[in-house]
Structure formats: C-alpha cells, structure tokens
Scaffold this active site. Structure first.
Site, PDB file in Angstrom:
ATOM      1  N   HIS A 105       0.764  -1.261  -0.021  1.00 48.05           N
ATOM      2  CA  HIS A 105       0.144  -0.048   0.035  1.00 48.05           C
ATOM      3  C   HIS A 105       0.714   1.000  -0.131  1.00 48.05           C
ATOM      4  O   HIS A 105       0.991   2.046  -1.073  1.00 48.05           O
ATOM      5  CB  HIS A 105      -0.938   0.014   1.146  1.00 48.05           C
ATOM      6  CG  HIS A 105      -1.962   1.167   1.267  1.00 48.05           C
ATOM      7  ND1 HIS A 105      -2.049   1.922   2.711  1.00 48.05           N
ATOM      8  CD2 HIS A 105      -2.596   2.006   0.269  1.00 48.05           C
ATOM      9  CE1 HIS A 105      -2.914   2.924   2.052  1.00 48.05           C
ATOM     10  NE2 HIS A 105      -3.241   2.832   0.818  1.00 48.05           N
ATOM     11  N   HIS A 124      -1.732   0.935   7.879  1.00 49.26           N
ATOM     12  CA  HIS A 124      -3.407   1.288   7.850  1.00 49.26           C
ATOM     13  C   HIS A 124      -3.832  -0.343   8.119  1.00 49.26           C
ATOM     14  O   HIS A 124      -4.847  -0.659   7.461  1.00 49.26           O
ATOM     15  CB  HIS A 124      -3.667   1.696   6.288  1.00 49.26           C
ATOM     16  CG  HIS A 124      -2.905   2.997   6.095  1.00 49.26           C
ATOM     17  ND1 HIS A 124      -1.679   3.166   5.442  1.00 49.26           N
ATOM     18  CD2 HIS A 124      -2.932   4.200   6.545  1.00 49.26           C
ATOM     19  CE1 HIS A 124      -1.183   4.156   5.305  1.00 49.26           C
ATOM     20  NE2 HIS A 124      -2.085   5.108   5.877  1.00 49.26           N
TER      21      HIS A 124
END
Ligand code: FES
Length: 175
Positions: A105, A124
């Site tokens: 990510h 995250h």
C-alpha cells in the site's frame, strides 16, 4: 463518387510512397561502404533476477521469522519455515517461503504474527497470509505481497531468485 476518387487517390499515393521508400532503401544499400550493418540495441524483455543466498535450512526454526534482504539491501524481507507445505514452499517439507516486508500500500514495514502466520502492516492495518502466497486478507493494499522465489541446493542453502509481484516503490524489482 467523390469519396471513391479520394480513396483511389489515397491508394495511389500510398503505393507511390511505398515505392519511393523501397527505392531509398535499395539506394542506401548500394551506397553502403561494405561495413557491417548497425544493429539496433534491443532491450531485454525480462530483467535478470540475482540469485542470492539467504540462509541454510539448518538456520530455520518453525514459525520464527528470519530477516533477509532481496534483491538488494534496500528491499527488506522475511524468510519463514511455516511447518506445513504451502504455496511456493521449498525444502524437504515444502514449507519454506520468503516475502517482502514492505507493505504494497504505502511501504510501511510489516511484522510477522506467529499466531495466524500473517504479515501485518502498522500503517493502515493490511494483513497478508504467508500460507497463501502472500494473499491480502484485509486492508487498504490493492496488491498481494511479493513472494520471493526460492531454490534449495544439495547443501541446504536457500537462494532467492525472483519475485512474483512488484516490490513497493519500484518500477522494476531489479534496479
Ligand atoms: Fe500498509 Fe497502508 S501502508 S496498509
């Protein structure tokens, strides 16, 4: 009618152009000096992945991650002996795998969770299953985790020789 003529004119122009091009090539060949023809530099379609020794089978303990880097020092990863045969696993038990630990990510460094054998991102909270080829099981990432292709030689040395996904932040795994 008008359109037909235009098409015909276009066809004639195309053929004339083709003849001119052919004549030009022939003239260039005749005018050549006899030197060897220059060849265009072609780029390789596939990069050459380095073969890098990561460890020996004897260095591994079931479910204890070993820090590695591959294909270079700037690409941290983890080598794992999972204890059961898994996708992409090598060694006598088919259970040795290696992954990048840079989250696909945004590149946060991930840590290994021994309880469910996943790599977990503190950024995250994406999670990747080490028993399923680095498949993403939760979170923001839009790509599975790069798994390194491994080979074990007759002495038990483990080599990484490629990756099945693009490592975070790279346009090519081999820089
Ligand atoms: Fe890992 Fe965002 S950086 S989920």
């Amino acid at each position: 009618m008008k359109c037909g003529k235009l098409v015909d004119v276009g066809r004639r122009s195309f053929l004339r152009g083709g003849l001119m091009t052919g004549a030009g090539v022939a003239a260039a060949a005749v005018a050549g000096t006899g030197a060897a023809p220059a060849h265009a530099q072609t780029s390789l379609a596939r990069v050459q992945n380095p073969s890098t020794r990561l460890a020996n089978l004897a260095d591994l303990v079931v479910n204890e991650p070993l820090d590695i880097t591959y294909p270079d020092e700037d690409s941290p990863g983890v080598l794992l002996k999972l204890g059961t045969p898994v996708q992409g696993g090598v060694g006598p038990d088919g259970d040795v795998v290696a992954f990048s630990v840079m989250c696909p990510h945004k590149g946060w460094l991930m840590s290994y969770n021994t309880a469910d054998k996943t790599l977990n991102c503190p950024g995250h909270f994406s999670r990747f299953d080490c028993e399923a080829g680095g498949q993403q099981v939760w979170g923001h990432a839009t790509q599975n985790l790069p798994q390194f292709q491994l080979r074990v030689d007759e002495t038990g040395d483990i080599f990484a020789e490629g990756a099945d996904e693009l490592i975070y932040g790279r346009l090519s795994n081999v820089l």
